[in-house]
Each structure stands twice: as C-alpha cells, then as structure tokens.
Design a protein around this motif. Sequence first.
Motif, mmCIF file in Angstrom:
data_model
loop_
_atom_site.group_PDB
_atom_site.id
_atom_site.type_symbol
_atom_site.label_atom_id
_atom_site.label_comp_id
_atom_site.label_asym_id
_atom_site.label_seq_id
_atom_site.Cartn_x
_atom_site.Cartn_y
_atom_site.Cartn_z
ATOM 1 N N THR A 154 -1.602 -4.751 -4.095
ATOM 2 C CA THR A 154 -0.963 -3.419 -4.397
ATOM 3 C C THR A 154 0.401 -3.947 -5.180
ATOM 4 O O THR A 154 1.301 -4.463 -4.667
ATOM 5 N N TRP A 210 3.640 -2.424 -7.710
ATOM 6 C CA TRP A 210 4.183 -1.158 -8.335
ATOM 7 C C TRP A 210 5.312 -1.999 -9.169
ATOM 8 O O TRP A 210 6.190 -2.819 -8.909
ATOM 9 N N SER A 219 6.199 1.184 -3.204
ATOM 10 C CA SER A 219 6.107 2.653 -3.568
ATOM 11 C C SER A 219 6.779 2.768 -5.002
ATOM 12 O O SER A 219 7.595 2.063 -5.578
ATOM 13 N N GLY A 240 5.680 -5.064 -4.088
ATOM 14 C CA GLY A 240 4.069 -4.916 -3.756
ATOM 15 C C GLY A 240 3.724 -6.028 -2.687
ATOM 16 O O GLY A 240 4.546 -6.484 -1.983
ATOM 17 N N GLN A 252 -3.435 -2.702 -9.571
ATOM 18 C CA GLN A 252 -4.288 -3.338 -8.313
ATOM 19 C C GLN A 252 -4.805 -4.579 -8.781
ATOM 20 O O GLN A 252 -5.322 -4.768 -9.810
ATOM 21 N N ARG A 272 1.619 1.759 -10.669
ATOM 22 C CA ARG A 272 0.676 1.032 -9.719
ATOM 23 C C ARG A 272 -0.379 0.369 -10.327
ATOM 24 O O ARG A 272 -1.034 0.902 -11.350
ATOM 25 N N GLU A 321 2.649 -2.098 5.043
ATOM 26 C CA GLU A 321 2.774 -0.526 4.800
ATOM 27 C C GLU A 321 1.416 -0.046 4.564
ATOM 28 O O GLU A 321 1.508 1.056 3.808
ATOM 29 N N GLN A 331 -0.770 -0.765 2.588
ATOM 30 C CA GLN A 331 -1.112 -0.948 1.297
ATOM 31 C C GLN A 331 -1.844 -2.414 1.128
ATOM 32 O O GLN A 331 -1.629 -3.443 1.822
#
Length: 423
Positions: A366, A368, A327, A352, A383, A381, A360, A362
């Motif tokens: 993903t 961060w 997050s 990530g 991807q 963020r 989570e 995600q």
Amino acid sequence: MEVAVVAIGTELLLGQIVDSNSARIGQMLAANGFSSHLQLKVGDNHERIVAALELALRDADAVITSGGLGPTQDDITREAIAEFARRPLREDAEVRVVIEELFAQRGRPMSANNYRQALVPDGATIIAQRKGTAPGLIVPVGEKVIFALPGVPYELDDMLAHEVLAELHARRKDATVIRSRVLRTWGLGESRLAELMAPRFEELEGSNVTIAFLASGIEGVKVRFTVNTTSEEEAAILLDREEAQARGLLGDAIFGVDDDTLESVVAQLALTQGISIAVAESLTGGMVASQLVRVPGASRWFRGGVVSYATAVKEELLGVKTAAVVSEEAACSMAEGVARLLGSELGVATTGVAGPEMMEGQAVGTVWIGMSLRGHSSARRVQLLGDRERIRTYATATALDLVRLTLSGSARGFELAETDVRR
C-alpha cells in the motif's frame, strides 16, 4: 549480412558477470545495418566452444566472440578457434614484442604465461591491442570469418569500432539500413500494451517493420520498432510513422523516446514551467531524490529532499498531524510540509508499507503518493506487488510518473490547481 555473437566465459553462465558485451555488439551491429539473429553464451570448455562456433557459423556469415583471450589456463578461445578453423597455432613475433613493451611501459613484471597471448591461428589477421595486452583476431573460415575479441568491455569496444565494423562493411554485399526507435512507457503492463498494439501488429505482418516489447523494471516497458530498409531517409519516415501510430494507441502511457527517463522528462517539464521540486520520502528512503539528481543540472529545479522515515520526523519537521502515517492526509501533509520547508512550488511525498509485515492495518504494497503545488494538495493510493525492494523501486517510478502526468496536464495526473500547471 548475418553476424552471430558468442560470449565465452563460465562466469557468464554462473551469473557472476552480466554479459554486457553481447548487448553492446548487438547495438553496434544494428546501428551499422547488420542482422544478428543468434547470440550464445558458453563456458570455458574447449569442446563446447568449438560446438558453439559450429552452431553460430552454420547460418551466419560472421561470428564475433568475446572473452577467453587472456593469459590464464581458462583462456582457451584461441585454441578452440584454431581447431574449428583447422589452422595450427603459431607464435606471432610482433605480438610478443608488443606484449613485452606494454609491460615495460607500465613498469610491471611479466609472467611467462602472458606469451600465450602471442599465439594466433595460422593465416589470421591481428587486431592491435591498443587498450590491453591481448590482441584480437580475424580468422577466415572459407568465405566466412570469425572475429575474436577480448572480454574486457573497453578493449572490446575499441576493436569493434576501429577494426571489426570496417571489415564487416568491406565484406557485405548489400546496403541494408537497420534502425530502431524505442518508446518508453509507464503504468501499463506488457500484456496490456500488446493488447492495445494488436491492431498494428496485424497491419505490419510481413512488412519490413517489427515491434517488440521489453519489460525493463524501473525503466518501464519499452516498445521497440525496428525497420529494415535501403536508406536513412526511408528508415526515419517509417519510424516517425510508427511512433505516431503508437502514440495514438497508447496515449500518455508513453513518457519518452530512446534515452529519455522519467526523471529527465520531469526535469524538462519543471524547467519549461519554471517549477522547483522538493520531495519528502518515507518508504522510498531517498530513492526519488536520488533518481532526480541523476539529471545533469538538477540544481536548477530540484530544491532537495527530506527522508522522514520516523513518525516523529514527519510530525516535527513536516507538520504531519494525523496518527495514521500511511494515509491520504499524511501524504498531503508531507508534500505541503516539504514544499514549505524547502521553498519549492511543488512538493512530492511518498509513504506506505514496503513490508515484510502489515502496518496500521494496511497491506504490504500500500503506497500513498502526495503532491502539493502552490498550496493545492492531493494524494493517490496505489497498490504494488512484490518484495520490499520491488515495492520501493516501483513506488519511486510511480511518483515520478505522477509528477510527469500532472505537469503535462494529463487527466491521469493530479488535479492540483486551476491554472499554471497545464500549458
């Protein structure tokens, strides 16, 4: 003068050994103004080596081979060259003595098969074996020539630098200067770079300047300009012009030139601005720190890192309070925590999902990336695609690039502070 390259060895075709020799030969040829339009790889098969030599020498003035000059049964390069050049093999007495002396100096017993390395095509010139037991060969084929070099890289490099290039220069009839410059980029794909550079491609069509793109993994996509001209001065002018044009088209996607790396550029920015860096890594597991310490003198600006893979480590060591570790809040807290813990101006964090499963809620890929500069924190963020290792590798490079953009004041970096960062 056109020079072809033939790398010999079945292990090259099987992928057991990467053919670094051809790359090295190509670099040295270009640096010395020789054109090379063909590189071949062929296995340890007599007929196929002969066929490869025929193909390579058809349009070239010279061929450089690497490999197949050792003492074992699969070392058949000299026999194939002898057949192709229609020159019988003979034993060179001086080479035989040198081989015997090399083994005596090393205190090693010599097998009889080592005498195979003293066989040379009739009329060939010997390239002395200063680094190993196998001599190189210069074999005339009419007005053309074959250079046979060992496959061991440091032996090949020695013969290439001391003998082969001098012979090529003596044979050349022109004074061409071929020079290249590589612009290093991150953040844009190869197709997007080509699209942005399309106007320049059209303008350079038919000129003595060429552009090529080289996708290079964690090193980004390289944009290489090559010029073919008659003087070093003209080459430098042309390359400077093309670099300026490319920077106008690609902007801050360009992070460096030639041997620059993301980590070396970050190091220079940190030194210039007097900023120390610390890293907190989850999914990258120390890869960011590993890249940074590749730079000589990193201790002047790199404080250290924390591999906070377990959630408990994030909480207890770095002060992460959110339950969601993938997050924005977690990335910011990790960056702030490692900066505080290690006493650095800049904290960088990665967290990530590297896979193979979601985490989570995600998706895999993903990532961060958090950054905290003197108490001003933010996270972004991204991807990423690919398998676990590719995601971790690209997350590492992306984190370094974001540090680079932030410290250089790019709008694509983090907005972390009103002052001190962009100078």
